[in-house]
Scaffold this motif. Structure first.
Motif, PDB file in Angstrom:
ATOM      1  N   ASP A   6       0.811  -1.218   0.000  1.00  0.00           N
ATOM      2  CA  ASP A   6       0.000   0.000   0.000  1.00  0.00           C
ATOM      3  C   ASP A   6       0.844   1.267   0.000  1.00  0.00           C
ATOM      4  N   ASN A   7       1.923   1.285   0.781  1.00  0.00           N
ATOM      5  CA  ASN A   7       2.720   2.499   0.930  1.00  0.00           C
ATOM      6  C   ASN A   7       4.190   2.143   0.863  1.00  0.00           C
ATOM      7  N   ILE A   8       4.855   2.595  -0.194  1.00  0.00           N
ATOM      8  CA  ILE A   8       6.280   2.282  -0.389  1.00  0.00           C
ATOM      9  C   ILE A   8       7.048   3.593  -0.478  1.00  0.00           C
ATOM     10  N   SER A   9       8.122   3.694   0.295  1.00  0.00           N
ATOM     11  CA  SER A   9       8.943   4.896   0.255  1.00  0.00           C
ATOM     12  C   SER A   9      10.391   4.487   0.453  1.00  0.00           C
ATOM     13  N   LEU A  10      11.203   4.652  -0.577  1.00  0.00           N
ATOM     14  CA  LEU A  10      12.599   4.220  -0.545  1.00  0.00           C
ATOM     15  C   LEU A  10      13.515   5.419  -0.278  1.00  0.00           C
ATOM     16  N   PHE A  11      14.491   5.228   0.592  1.00  0.00           N
ATOM     17  CA  PHE A  11      15.423   6.294   0.949  1.00  0.00           C
ATOM     18  C   PHE A  11      16.854   5.770   0.913  1.00  0.00           C
ATOM     19  N   PRO A  12      17.811   6.630   0.596  1.00  0.00           N
ATOM     20  CA  PRO A  12      19.211   6.228   0.730  1.00  0.00           C
ATOM     21  C   PRO A  12      19.561   6.009   2.196  1.00  0.00           C
ATOM     22  N   VAL A  13      20.598   5.214   2.437  1.00  0.00           N
ATOM     23  CA  VAL A  13      21.035   4.976   3.812  1.00  0.00           C
ATOM     24  C   VAL A  13      21.582   6.260   4.425  1.00  0.00           C
ATOM     25  N   ASN A  14      22.362   7.002   3.630  1.00  0.00           N
ATOM     26  CA  ASN A  14      22.995   8.222   4.133  1.00  0.00           C
ATOM     27  C   ASN A  14      22.100   9.423   3.849  1.00  0.00           C
ATOM     28  N   THR A  15      21.471   9.928   4.897  1.00  0.00           N
ATOM     29  CA  THR A  15      20.633  11.110   4.788  1.00  0.00           C
ATOM     30  C   THR A  15      21.233  12.228   5.633  1.00  0.00           C
ATOM     31  N   ASN A  21      14.433   8.081   6.972  1.00  0.00           N
ATOM     32  CA  ASN A  21      13.523   8.686   5.991  1.00  0.00           C
ATOM     33  C   ASN A  21      13.792  10.186   5.852  1.00  0.00           C
ATOM     34  N   GLY A  22      15.077  10.530   5.886  1.00  0.00           N
ATOM     35  CA  GLY A  22      15.463  11.936   5.860  1.00  0.00           C
ATOM     36  C   GLY A  22      15.726  12.453   4.463  1.00  0.00           C
ATOM     37  N   LEU A  23      16.406  13.578   4.400  1.00  0.00           N
ATOM     38  CA  LEU A  23      16.611  14.283   3.137  1.00  0.00           C
ATOM     39  C   LEU A  23      18.017  14.025   2.586  1.00  0.00           C
ATOM     40  N   ARG A  24      18.165  14.248   1.284  1.00  0.00           N
ATOM     41  CA  ARG A  24      19.429  13.979   0.607  1.00  0.00           C
ATOM     42  C   ARG A  24      20.547  14.855   1.147  1.00  0.00           C
ATOM     43  N   GLU A  25      21.655  14.215   1.486  1.00  0.00           N
ATOM     44  CA  GLU A  25      22.777  14.936   2.100  1.00  0.00           C
ATOM     45  C   GLU A  25      23.285  16.087   1.240  1.00  0.00           C
ATOM     46  N   ASP A  26      23.486  15.838  -0.067  1.00  0.00           N
ATOM     47  CA  ASP A  26      24.130  16.855  -0.900  1.00  0.00           C
ATOM     48  C   ASP A  26      23.239  18.081  -1.072  1.00  0.00           C
ATOM     49  N   ASN A 320      15.699  29.039 -10.708  1.00  0.00           N
ATOM     50  CA  ASN A 320      15.659  28.462  -9.369  1.00  0.00           C
ATOM     51  C   ASN A 320      17.056  28.510  -8.764  1.00  0.00           C
ATOM     52  N   LEU A 321      17.124  28.492  -7.438  1.00  0.00           N
ATOM     53  CA  LEU A 321      18.412  28.727  -6.780  1.00  0.00           C
ATOM     54  C   LEU A 321      19.343  27.524  -6.870  1.00  0.00           C
ATOM     55  N   ILE A 322      18.800  26.319  -6.657  1.00  0.00           N
ATOM     56  CA  ILE A 322      19.594  25.090  -6.632  1.00  0.00           C
ATOM     57  C   ILE A 322      18.960  24.090  -7.590  1.00  0.00           C
ATOM     58  N   TRP A 323      19.772  23.496  -8.451  1.00  0.00           N
ATOM     59  CA  TRP A 323      19.291  22.469  -9.378  1.00  0.00           C
ATOM     60  C   TRP A 323      19.865  21.116  -8.959  1.00  0.00           C
ATOM     61  N   PHE A 324      19.082  20.066  -9.156  1.00  0.00           N
ATOM     62  CA  PHE A 324      19.553  18.721  -8.827  1.00  0.00           C
ATOM     63  C   PHE A 324      18.948  17.714  -9.791  1.00  0.00           C
ATOM     64  N   ASN A 325      19.628  16.590  -9.928  1.00  0.00           N
ATOM     65  CA  ASN A 325      19.047  15.427 -10.596  1.00  0.00           C
ATOM     66  C   ASN A 325      19.091  14.281  -9.596  1.00  0.00           C
ATOM     67  N   ASN A 326      18.996  13.056 -10.055  1.00  0.00           N
ATOM     68  CA  ASN A 326      18.938  11.944  -9.106  1.00  0.00           C
ATOM     69  C   ASN A 326      20.278  11.643  -8.449  1.00  0.00           C
ATOM     70  N   LEU A 327      21.363  12.231  -8.960  1.00  0.00           N
ATOM     71  CA  LEU A 327      22.691  11.921  -8.439  1.00  0.00           C
ATOM     72  C   LEU A 327      23.482  13.148  -7.997  1.00  0.00           C
TER      73      LEU A 327
END
Length: 459
Positions: A6-15, A21-26, A320-327
């Motif tokens: 029903d509910n899937i949420s994948l996160f990197p180990v390093n947040t 379930n935190g935010l991307r480090e970079d 926009n101030l900051i741009w990002f992609n998946n990496l």
């Protein structure tokens, strides 16, 4: 057998800070490097919704992730150039996470709430004044969620999410870019209710979507009659407008409402154009404008560039101030302008003028401001040369005893169309140079199209 998920949420180990379930480090590191004084969330028009039924409701964004109510995003069909009809919000990033992020960044949380008005650029749907109580109660409950004891009704919700201590919220915004009598009468109801129960909370009001014109003049006038504390002004305009308006606040009346420059960004083509670029002309013009904000820091007490973040493949608005992609993630030239100002703040404003007493705000295409940080024992002089010529400057600093050396942080590019990118994220970044400060005098040359911060130590 068959398993239904029903509910899937994948996160990197390093947040960021190891938050589950935190935010991307970079990405968050780029925010942290700005040393922000506050974090405005969840955004602007998103709080209103295209309709009232589709508005952002903070209570539906807290608690267990799987209990948060899915909502169609109000930007799903806003722009014909990039329609996204399947754009939904899961609220995995909700109000608790925003408060937590502000705390992790050492920034004041600044939540913005709807005031019973859907976006006036869309339906403009209104809650009748007689039915406004639930909306006002949402604001009161949010203050309890943020600041109430752990055994209060909404403090218990915060406690159940792992944060028994209050977030010590000081500010709340009522409405975003609203205008007209309908906003003023609703704002007055919110203001009365909040101040009766929480007199120390500072309320931020809206002057509308434009920095001039009938909406702006009416809203500002009426808010001042209500003794508004801080009025939020927004500016999306040409680079020339930002250079021409570096003196905007020099003659503003003092003694009343303070100003929050809540959303601004120079538009290289036109507002809402998908062709807008984060180019050097825009960033340099913003630097010129910010010298005027800093020069009037007794009045302009908060500023924030907007929008903050954009995905390489998932954007609808530029710049926009900051741009990002998946990496990867990178800061634009505009980001480095913001960083140079925010990393070199003072607690005393110093007057800076030409030798004949004129404010340095566009004469000979030069702009300047200066502050003193008594904690670090430094003076920071900001200089912006928007011309295509080198300029020789002689700077005399009075009533201060300087050390013999100074450091210049220089942000510059040869072409006004230059910009950072994923391919070349460091095309426009600051470089350092040493200067001599002899007998409280600096002699220097500033290159064309250059923003410079001079750090001068005090004896």
């Amino acid at each position: 057998g068959v398993i239904d998920l029903d509910n899937i949420s994948l996160f990197p180990v390093n947040t960021w800070k190891g938050r589950e379930n935190g935010l991307r480090e970079d990405i968050v590191q780029l925010l942290a490097d700005l040393q922000p004084g506050f974090l405005r969330f969840p955004g602007g028009c998103i709080v209103e919704g295209r309709t009232l039924a589709q508005r952002y409701q903070w209570k539906k964004t807290v608690g267990p992730l799987w209990d948060r109510t899915l909502l169609i995003n109000r930007w799903n069909t806003e722009f014909g150039h990039r329609p996204t009809p399947d754009y939904f919000q899961s609220f995995g990033l909700g109000f608790f996470e925003y408060f937590q992020l502000a705390e992790d960044l050492g920034a004041e949380p600044l939540p913005i709430l709807g005031c019973g008005m859907a976006c006036q650029f869309n339906t403009g749907e209104l809650v009748p004044l007689a039915d406004l109580d639930p909306y006002v109660q949402d604001a009161l409950d949010l203050i309890e969620f943020a600041n109430g004891p752990a055994d209060s009704p909404w403090g218990q919700v915060r406690n159940s999410m792992g944060h028994p201590e209050p977030f010590n919220m000081k500010y709340i915004g009522i409405g975003n870019e609203q205008w007209g009598p309908e906003y003023i009468e609703r704002y007055a109801i919110f203001e009365k209710a909040i101040k009766e129960q929480y007199p120390d909370i500072v309320i931020i009001s809206s002057s509308g979507p434009f920095p001039e014109g009938d909406f702006f003049e009416y809203g500002t006038s009426e808010l001042k009659k209500l003794n508004a504390e801080i009025i939020d002004e927004h500016y999306y305009n040409t680079p020339e407008w930002f250079r021409d308006n570096a003196t905007r606040y020099d003659d503003y009346a003092r003694g009343g409402a303070k100003i929050f420059a809540g959303e601004y960004a120079a538009q290289s083509v036109r507002t809402t154009s998908p062709e807008n670029k984060n180019n050097w002309e825009c960033a340099l013009s913003e630097a010129a404008f910010i010298t005027g904000l800093e020069r009037n820091a007794d009045l302009v007490v908060m500023t924030s560039y907007a929008p903050l973040l954009a995905h390489q493949d998932g954007w609808q608005w530029t710049p926009n101030l900051i741009w990002f992609n998946n990496l990867e993630a990178y800061g634009t030239a505009n980001y480095h302008v913001q960083k140079l100002f925010s990393n070199h703040r003072g607690n005393e404003l110093l007057a800076i003028s030409t030798f004949d007493g004129k404010v340095v705000a566009g004469e000979n295409d030069l702009f300047a401001s200066s502050v003193k940080n008594t904690n670090s024992g430094e003076i920071f002089v900001k200089l912006v040369n928007t011309s295509d010529k080198k300029q020789q400057l002689e700077i005399d600093i009075k009533n201060q005893q300087l050390e013999g050396t100074a450091t210049a942080l220089i942000l510059s590019s040869d072409q006004l169309t230059d910009e950072n990118s994923f391919e070349n994220p460091k095309k426009i970044i600051p470089r350092e140079s040493e200067l001599s400060a002899i007998n409280n005098h600096l002699s220097l040359e500033i290159d064309p199209y250059t923003f410079m911060v001079i750090k001068i130590g005090l004896e």
